[in-house]
Design a protein around this motif. Structure first.
Motif: not given
Length: 211
Positions: A13-35
């Motif tokens: 919220a203050t504009g700070a760039q968050r530390a990168y400490y892990r890769k993507k996770r399966k439970f965070e996945l998104g899929r292509q829009p259905a359109s």
């Protein structure tokens, strides 16, 4: 790169760039829009987390719509997308999403109204009925009393009446076609209908002015 729903890559919220400490996770996945588009029904099933199933509608041409003031729901044909608050491109391509304002066929609702109240829904319909005068079916006294009582409350919004005369109603999609595989919603009326009619008119005026 897969589609991710995580917010780790976003700034704080203050504009700070968050530390990168892990890769993507399966439970965070998104899929292509259905359109989801207008067309003959085509729905795919998608296996999702927990072994559950989502129904990805790729094309739809019908849906269940509720007429709230009359407490009635009917399955009807989708005609076109006329307004979307988020993106005009979705209107141009007739993409069905939750919250889209669409036009639906008024016939099922008109038929219900005319059988329920035993009177035509618009003045145009009344004129047509008088010209093609047919023998009325016999009704019992009990049924006549019920219909007479119903007719006392058979008032309809002038904006809705003009739409019934044209054979098309404005409605809003309240389901999520890309998740549930259905495009259900409700018929617009009252203040909400007035708001969207104003929006549509102002949009047409802008296009005419630009042309």
């Amino acid at each position: 790169m897969g589609i991710s729903r995580s917010s780790r890559h976003k700034r704080s919220a203050t504009g700070a760039q968050r530390a990168y400490y892990r890769k993507k996770r399966k439970f965070e996945l998104g899929r292509q829009p259905a359109s989801t588009k207008l067309g003959p029904k085509r729905v795919h099933t998608v296996r999702v987390r927990g072994g559950n199933t989502k129904y990805r509608a790729l094309r739809l041409d019908t849906g269940n719509f509720a007429w709230a003031s009359e407490h009635v729901t009917r399955k009807t044909r989708l005609i076109s997308v006329v307004y979307n608050a988020s993106n005009n491109e979705l209107v141009r391509t007739n993409t069905l999403v939750k919250g889209a304002i669409i036009q639906i066929d008024a016939t099922p609702f008109r038929q219900w109204y005319e059988s329920h109240y035993a009177q035509p829904i618009s003045k145009k319909g009344a004129a047509a009925k008088t010209t093609t005068a047919t023998e009325e079916e016999k009704k019992s006294n009990h049924l006549q009393r019920i219909i007479a009582e119903r007719k006392q409350n058979a008032k309809i919004d002038p904006l809705l009446e003009s739409q019934f005369a044209a054979g098309r109603l404005y409605a809003c999609i309240s389901s999520r076609p890309g998740q549930s595989g259905r495009s259900d919603g409700y018929v617009l009326e009252g203040k909400e209908l007035e708001f969207y009619v104003r929006k549509l008119r102002s949009g047409k005026q802008k296009h005419a002015h630009n042309a």
